[in-house]
Design an enzyme around this catalytic site. Structure first.
Site, PDB file in Angstrom:
ATOM      1  N   LYS A   1     -10.949  29.551  11.912  1.00 31.46           N
ATOM      2  CA  LYS A   1     -10.818  29.593  10.460  1.00 31.46           C
ATOM      3  C   LYS A   1     -10.629  28.210   9.854  1.00 31.46           C
ATOM      4  O   LYS A   1     -10.021  28.069   8.789  1.00 31.46           O
ATOM      5  CB  LYS A   1      -9.651  30.501  10.056  1.00 31.46           C
ATOM      6  CG  LYS A   1      -9.947  31.985  10.212  1.00 31.46           C
ATOM      7  CD  LYS A   1      -8.891  32.777   9.452  1.00 31.46           C
ATOM      8  CE  LYS A   1      -9.167  34.262   9.546  1.00 31.46           C
ATOM      9  NZ  LYS A   1      -8.187  35.030   8.747  1.00 31.46           N
TER      10      LYS A   1
ATOM     11  N   PRO B   1     -12.741  34.479   3.499  1.00 25.67           N
ATOM     12  CA  PRO B   1     -13.475  33.738   4.530  1.00 25.67           C
ATOM     13  C   PRO B   1     -12.819  33.867   5.899  1.00 25.67           C
ATOM     14  O   PRO B   1     -11.650  33.542   6.064  1.00 25.67           O
ATOM     15  CB  PRO B   1     -13.415  32.293   4.015  1.00 25.67           C
ATOM     16  CG  PRO B   1     -13.207  32.417   2.543  1.00 25.67           C
ATOM     17  CD  PRO B   1     -12.354  33.640   2.370  1.00 25.67           C
ATOM     18  N   GLU B   2     -13.575  34.361   6.852  1.00 29.08           N
ATOM     19  CA  GLU B   2     -13.121  34.474   8.233  1.00 29.08           C
ATOM     20  C   GLU B   2     -14.011  33.587   9.106  1.00 29.08           C
ATOM     21  O   GLU B   2     -14.792  32.794   8.577  1.00 29.08           O
ATOM     22  CB  GLU B   2     -13.133  35.943   8.663  1.00 29.08           C
ATOM     23  CG  GLU B   2     -12.277  36.816   7.732  1.00 29.08           C
ATOM     24  CD  GLU B   2     -12.160  38.272   8.163  1.00 29.08           C
ATOM     25  OE1 GLU B   2     -12.475  38.591   9.320  1.00 29.08           O
ATOM     26  OE2 GLU B   2     -11.744  39.101   7.327  1.00 29.08           O
TER      27      GLU B   2
END
Length: 333
Positions: free
Chosen positions: A75, A23-24
Site C-alpha cells: 500500500k 486504494p489497495e
C-alpha cells in the site's frame, strides 16, 4: 493541448455506491504503472510545489531537468526524482514514499488546469506545453515521506513478493494479531501488505471462510499443506490453480484487479470505467450479501455464518456500502 488520462483517482460515485473502494495494493500498482507510462518521455524542471493546506512535509527539491519514475510495494508508492546529466544545480536523486489514505491518486494535467486538492505538484520543463503531475487527495488522509524508505513494519508485498509474504505469515503465527478474526488479521499490514477492505471480502468469500473465524485456526492448516511428492510439476501447478489456499488468493486476487486495467476510479471516469470492476466483484457491496462491522468499525461483507468471533451487538445489513467506508477508520492503510 494534449492531456493525459487519469488512471487512478478518488471515487466519483459517493457513499453507497458498490464500486467505491479505497486504494489497495492493486490501485497502488496501477498508479505506479500510470506514472511510469505517462512520465516516461517527459522532462520535469523547477521546484516541487506543495499546497499551503497540506500538513505533509515540504519537498526541498529543485532541478532544471529531471525524470520521474514510480515503484509500488503493498500500500505504498515510491516516487523517484532523478536529475539529468548537466542539470542545475548539481544534486543527486530524491525519493518520496506515498501512502494514499482513502482518496489519494496521481493525475497528469495542464499546469493551468490543476484539479482541486492537488497537494503536491511536479511541473514539466520547457519547451512544450507545461504539464503538472499532481498528487490529489480530497480527504487529505494520504501522506508522503522524504528519503524513499518503505514504512517500517510493513510486510512483503502480496503482489510482488509472494514467497516472502507467505513465509512471513506462516513464520509468525504465534503473533497476537492471529488471535483476532481472520477478517481483521487480513488488514494488518505487517503481514498482509496490500490487502484492504474489498480484497479481504472477495478472498474470504471465494474460500467460504467465515470472516470472524480465528485467524490462527485458518492459517495453521496451511503449514501442513504439502503437495504429494508423487505429482509431476505440472500436476502440482494444476492442483494449486484449482484449489488455492488463502495466502495464494492474497496474491492472485489482487493480480486479477490489476489485469482489469482501465482508468481506475476518477471524477472524470464514466460508468463504463466501473463496469469491469463491478462485474468482477462477487461479494463486496453486492446484493444479497450480509455485512458486519469489525472492532475497528470497518465493514466486512460475507455470505452465510459470520463465525464464532462475530461481534454480538452489531446488526447485519444488506446491499449498501455503509458511510464509514467513506469516512471511517484508517486501519489497514
Amino acid at each position: 493541448m494534449h492531456t493525459w488520462p487519469n488512471l487512478l483517482s478518488s471515487s466519483p460515485t459517493g457513499p453507497g455506491h458498490p464500486s467505491h473502494r479505497m486504494p489497495e495494493g492493486p490501485e497502488l500498482h496501477l498508479a505506479s504503472h500510470f506514472v511510469n507510462e505517462a512520465c516516461r518521455e517527459l522532462v520535469f524542471g523547477g521546484c516541487v510545489e506543495k499546497s499551503p493546506v497540506s500538513r505533509n512535509p515540504e519537498v526541498p527539491f529543485e532541478s532544471s531537468a529531471y525524470h520521474i519514475s514510480a515503484l509500488a510495494r503493498g500500500k505504498e508508492l515510491r516516487l523517484t526524482l532523478s536529475p539529468l546529466p548537466g542539470a542545475q544545480p548539481p544534486r543527486g536523486p530524491l525519493a518520496l514514499v506515498f501512502r494514499f489514505g482513502m482518496t489519494g491518486s496521481f493525475q497528469l494535467v495542464p499546469s493551468d488546469a490543476l484539479p482541486p486538492h492537488a497537494h503536491l505538484r511536479f511541473y514539466t520543463a520547457p519547451p512544450g506545453p507545461r504539464l503538472a503531475l499532481c498528487f490529489v487527495d480530497i480527504r487529505r488522509f494520504g501522506h508522503w515521506d522524504l528519503g524513499g524508505k518503505w514504512q517500517p513494519g510493513r510486510g512483503p508485498c502480496v503482489l510482488l513478493e509472494y514467497e516472502q509474504f507467505r513465509e512471513n505469515v506462516l513464520r509468525n503465527l504465534a503473533d497476537k494479531a492471529f488471535d483476532r478474526p481472520i477478517c481483521e488479521a487480513l488488514l494488518d499490514q505487517r503481514f498482509f501488505n496490500g490487502i484492504g477492505n474489498y480484497l479481504r471480502a472477495e478472498i474470504l468469500y471465494r474460500l467460504r471462510i467465515p470472516p470472524f473465524e480465528k485467524a490462527r485456526t485458518v492459517l495453521e492448516a496451511l503449514q501442513q499443506r504439502r503437495p504429494s511428492p508423487e505429482l509431476t510439476l505440472s500436476q502440482k501447478i494444476r492442483a494449486k490453480l484449482q484449489n488455492p489456499d488463502l495466502l495464494e488468493l492474497c496474491h492472485s486476487v489482487p493480480k486479477e484487479v490489476v489485469q482489469l486495467g482501465g482508468k481506475g476510479y476518477g471524477p472524470e471516469s464514466t460508468e463504463e470505467d466501473f463496469a469491469a470492476f463491478r462485474a468482477w466483484l462477487r461479494c463486496y457491496g453486492t446484493p444479497g450479501m450480509s455485512s458486519l462491522r469489525d472492532r475497528h468499525g470497518r465493514t466486512i461483507w460475507f455470505q452465510g455464518d459470520p463465525g464464532p468471533l462475530a461481534p454480538k451487538a452489531t446488526v447485519s445489513c444488506r446491499g449498501q456500502v455503509p458511510q464509514e467506508e467513506i469516512q471511517g477508520s484508517t486501519e489497514g492503510f
